[in-house]
Design a protein around this motif. Structure first.
Motif, PDB file in Angstrom:
ATOM      1  N   GLN A  87       0.674  -1.214   0.282  1.00  0.00           N
ATOM      2  CA  GLN A  87      -0.039  -0.402   0.074  1.00  0.00           C
ATOM      3  C   GLN A  87       1.278   1.439   0.163  1.00  0.00           C
ATOM      4  N   GLU A  88       2.255   1.168   0.911  1.00  0.00           N
ATOM      5  CA  GLU A  88       2.866   2.971   0.757  1.00  0.00           C
ATOM      6  C   GLU A  88       3.550   2.680  -0.753  1.00  0.00           C
ATOM      7  N   GLY A  89       4.060   1.632  -1.192  1.00  0.00           N
ATOM      8  CA  GLY A  89       3.982   1.504  -2.692  1.00  0.00           C
ATOM      9  C   GLY A  89       3.513   2.399  -3.958  1.00  0.00           C
ATOM     10  N   MET A  90       1.911   1.966  -3.311  1.00  0.00           N
ATOM     11  CA  MET A  90       0.627   1.758  -4.078  1.00  0.00           C
ATOM     12  C   MET A  90      -0.254   3.725  -4.360  1.00  0.00           C
ATOM     13  N   LEU A  93       3.346   5.170  -6.417  1.00  0.00           N
ATOM     14  CA  LEU A  93       3.142   4.920  -7.440  1.00  0.00           C
ATOM     15  C   LEU A  93       2.115   6.240  -8.005  1.00  0.00           C
ATOM     16  N   SER A  94       0.883   6.274  -7.046  1.00  0.00           N
ATOM     17  CA  SER A  94       0.377   7.100  -8.124  1.00  0.00           C
ATOM     18  C   SER A  94       0.848   8.430  -7.447  1.00  0.00           C
ATOM     19  N   ASN A  95       1.282   9.143  -6.557  1.00  0.00           N
ATOM     20  CA  ASN A  95       1.993  10.154  -6.486  1.00  0.00           C
ATOM     21  C   ASN A  95       2.818  10.593  -7.620  1.00  0.00           C
ATOM     22  N   ALA A  96       3.739  10.043  -8.148  1.00  0.00           N
ATOM     23  CA  ALA A  96       4.869   9.764  -8.790  1.00  0.00           C
ATOM     24  C   ALA A  96       4.356   9.920 -10.113  1.00  0.00           C
ATOM     25  N   GLU A  97       3.240   9.083 -10.360  1.00  0.00           N
ATOM     26  CA  GLU A  97       2.299   8.782 -11.504  1.00  0.00           C
ATOM     27  C   GLU A  97       3.041   8.496 -12.508  1.00  0.00           C
ATOM     28  N   LEU A  98       3.466   6.649 -11.670  1.00  0.00           N
ATOM     29  CA  LEU A  98       4.082   5.587 -13.437  1.00  0.00           C
ATOM     30  C   LEU A  98       3.338   4.953 -13.149  1.00  0.00           C
ATOM     31  N   PRO A  99       2.824   4.841 -15.181  1.00  0.00           N
ATOM     32  CA  PRO A  99       1.962   3.961 -15.168  1.00  0.00           C
ATOM     33  C   PRO A  99       2.570   2.281 -14.976  1.00  0.00           C
ATOM     34  N   GLY A 127      -3.831   2.591   0.927  1.00  0.00           N
ATOM     35  CA  GLY A 127      -3.200   3.581   1.263  1.00  0.00           C
ATOM     36  C   GLY A 127      -2.718   4.382   1.708  1.00  0.00           C
ATOM     37  N   TYR A 128      -1.693   5.712   1.490  1.00  0.00           N
ATOM     38  CA  TYR A 128      -2.197   7.119   2.856  1.00  0.00           C
ATOM     39  C   TYR A 128      -2.342   7.838   1.110  1.00  0.00           C
ATOM     40  N   GLY A 129      -2.323   9.026   1.349  1.00  0.00           N
ATOM     41  CA  GLY A 129      -3.143  10.014   0.257  1.00  0.00           C
ATOM     42  C   GLY A 129      -4.250  11.141  -0.343  1.00  0.00           C
TER      43      GLY A 129
END
Lengths: 360, 252, 78
Positions: A87-90, A93-99, A127-129
């Motif tokens: 979840q932290e990674g999710m 990845l969402s914040n960094a906008e990585l497909p 996750g968070y955010g």
């Protein structure tokens, strides 16, 4: 016609990834997705693609980060407990906008048997955010294969992680799968990919960050400007990418709602109900996020009643209730209605029909 | 009158709008300067990727003019492993981390990247505490060290510090492991040499390379910059000796 | 003796740690009580005569605030 294979759903993931030209797989063993990681270990290196086994699912998701940030199509697969570790990674990845793609082969909480217990976690952003990711829910080996391609297309189009929500039944069941390659619209160039300055078109360095909005970048000088862009992106996905399937909905007075393997169970119940003269229809959300709220809103205005069938304690029912806004009755068939009250039990069409008749 | 520039701002140092990225006397800047110089001297400016974790070390992702990725706390080892495998041997993949990032939350990625003999280089800046968050106990805090989470000093009940360079040097997959410091101009040059050797192992595709750099943290140690340099010499170096701990040309 | 070189101190980067003064073997740099625009004490290049452009101050400066230049030929005597 494309080649047809009799394969497990977990292997269909692999063939689908190959058709999408996925270049890298990172994963950690966990039941019931082991056939997937084993497929990639067997098939990827011999095709010059990257396979790497991590030391945990925290490792998998961050290796996926590393793969995705170079601009190649990359993926991982896991099951519930591994998904929790990711979840932290999710969030990152969402914040960094990585497909990228994460295949989640669900299991029943902490048994290794089938269930659909991770619906809320995947659709609400575990996750968070406060991020959201596109979630595709296939119902067959063929769809697992095809949605891998659709998933990578959507991931690249919106620069977002995409979750393919499978489960133990889809993953373990063998079905005939046609290895077709699907066509999609052209995609924007990945000029953000971090590969060393030699590949930078304007000669400037590229910088990918999981803290967009903290360290100022030309695109996002502060957190609120990032939030604004991110919200616009989510709105655009909600506007354009809602997918669902319906069956005999036009005159339906009773509407079954199900995703994944349970949608097939409901398909049988629907046929039996129609044979009995009951006006039953079916809505199968394909994108669990964005949820196809509009069709529920429309149907709730016709006075139809809803019966949500899901192999958990009732998770998607909350989205259905939100969509109908109290205008229609919403009932539930859950894991408690399995044909055997143990982990090997499953929701049978008989039970769905029985419940339908109760409501009517 | 003709003159020649001898030393100062490295070519790869980015002048950023933030006023002061580090506290007075913090040697993180020195370490990043050395990194800029080493990448430049190896001619790898356009073929390098820098992966940084979370902590004071994060500033490296802003200050060094190469392609950079900022990732989750402790996870540069995983991200860099994947990037190297995708990008191939011609791209140098470097992780820039703090001691907590490498040896506490990042122990798993670090140890497993080393064990897999990933062809990457990890630079760990060791300031014996968590700088960004206000000076808490780190896996590299020395025995007796007072931190905000060991207010009476580090005792055996807090456990013992991890000697990262010796530990990683003992792993079969590691090609190079060394520890340097910036307590004198001579040490500055020696540490730069270690950093260059480590990157050389990656260039030659030998395997995982690791350099630990002892650095001051005057603000959190509650010392003057000059006192903190002395503290490194008197308290840290006896527990974290400088030197090379592994240097092989082939992993066997 | 002819001058060998000189240093420039960038007060917008300097944080006043004093490492330049500490490591200059020739005593060319001195910390002062003057404050920079950032409110931090700054060093000054006070002894230009003895500077040999060894660059140790720049190596040890953590904030990259010192540039060192070497004269390529002896400056004409004033």
């Amino acid at each position: 016609m494309a080649e047809k294979l009799l394969i497990q759903g977990n292997e269909a993931i692999g063939w689908g990834a190959l058709a999408a030209d996925c270049k890298a797989f990172f994963g950690y063993p966990i039941t019931p997705q082991n056939e997937a990681i084993e497929w990639f270990a067997r098939e990827f290196p011999q095709r010059g693609r990257v396979f790497l086994q991590s030391a945990s699912e925290c490792g998998s998701i961050n290796m996926l980060h590393g793969g995705a940030v170079t601009g190649v199509r990359a993926m991982t697969s896991t099951s519930g407990p591994g998904w929790a570790l990711m979840q932290e990674g999710m969030s990152n990845l969402s914040n960094a906008e990585l497909p990228c793609i994460i295949v989640l082969v669900q299991r029943g909480w902490n048994t290794t048997r089938h269930a659909q217990t991770d619906y809320t976690s995947v659709t609400q952003g575990g996750g968070y955010g406060g991020y959201k990711t596109i979630v595709l829910a296939p119902k067959s080996g063929q769809e697992l294969h095809d949605f891998m391609q659709l998933g990578f297309y959507l991931a690249d189009k919106y620069r977002t992680p995409v979750v393919i929500l499978s489960d133990a039944i889809l993953g373990q069941m063998m079905e005939s799968v046609e290895l077709q390659t699907l066509d999609f619209e052209p995609l924007p160039e990945k000029d953000w990919a971090v590969t060393g300055k030699k590949d930078s078109k304007d000669g400037n360095r590229r910088f990918s960050s999981i803290a967009q909005g903290m360290l100022p970048t030309p695109r996002h000088p502060n957190l609120c400007s990032f939030w604004e862009d991110y919200k616009n992106k989510l709105d655009s996905i909600k506007e354009n990418e809602v997918r669902y399937e319906t069956s005999q909905l036009d005159d339906a007075e009773f509407i079954l709602v199900a995703f994944g393997y349970v949608a097939r169970v409901c398909g049988q119940a629907l046929l039996w109900a129609r044979d009995k003269g009951l006006k039953v229809g079916l809505i199968r959300p394909i994108t669990l996020w964005p949820f196809p709220s509009k069709i529920f809103e429309e149907k709730s205005l016709t006075g139809a009643k809803f019966l949500v069938v899901e192999d958990n304690m009732g998770q998607m029912i909350e989205d259905v209730k939100l969509s109908v806004q109290g205008r229609a009755e919403v009932h539930l068939v859950s894991s408690l209605d399995r044909h055997l009250p143990i982990e090997e039990g499953a929701i049978y069409p008989e039970k769905v029909l029985e419940k339908l008749e109760e409501i009517i | 009158m003709e003159e020649k520039w001898i030393a100062g701002t490295p070519k790869l140092w980015r002048d950023i709008p933030l006023i002061i990225p580090f506290c007075p006397g913090c040697q993180h800047g020195t370490a990043i300067k050395a990194l800029c110089e080493v990448i430049d001297e190896l001619g790898m400016e356009n073929n390098s990727v820098l992966v940084v974790g979370v902590g004071c070390n994060t500033m490296a992702s802003v200050l060094v003019n190469v392609d950079s990725v900022m990732v989750a706390h402790g996870r540069p080892g995983d991200v860099a492993s994947a990037m190297k495998r995708v990008l191939g041997k011609d791209t140098m993949v470097i992780t820039w981390q703090g001691d907590g990032d490498t040896l506490a939350i990042g122990c798993e990625p670090t140890v497993h990247a080393a064990a897999r003999s990933e062809n990457i280089t990890t630079f760990m800046v060791n300031n014996a505490n968590y700088g960004t968050t206000g000076g808490q106990l780190a896996p590299t805090s020395v025995m007796g060290q007072v931190t905000t989470t060991s207010p009476l000093g580090r005792t055996p009940s807090h456990g013992y510090p991890i000697q990262g360079s010796e530990f990683l040097g003992s792993l079969r997959g590691v090609a190079y492991s060394a520890r340097g410091a910036f307590t004198s101009p001579a040490n500055y040059q020696k540490t730069k040499k270690y950093m260059k050797r480590a990157l050389g192992k990656q260039k030659d595709c030998v395997g995982y390379s690791f350099v630990e750099i002892l650095s001051t943290c005057p603000a959190n140690w509650h010392m003057s910059p000059i006192e903190s340099l002395k503290w490194i010499e008197e308290e840290m170096i006896p527990q974290f000796p400088l030197g090379e701990f592994k240097n092989v040309d082939k992993i066997e | 003796m002819a001058k060998k070189g000189y240093i420039k101190i960038n007060e917008n980067r300097c944080t006043g740690c004093g490492f330049c003064e500490m490591f200059c073997k020739k005593g060319c740099v001195e910390m002062t009580k003057r404050l920079s625009v950032l409110g931090l004490p700054v060093p000054e290049f006070t002894n230009a005569e003895d500077c040999i452009a060894c660059a140790m101050c720049a190596w040890m400066c953590p904030h990259v605030a010192i540039e060192v230049y070497e004269y390529l030929e002896a400056p004409a005597s004033a």
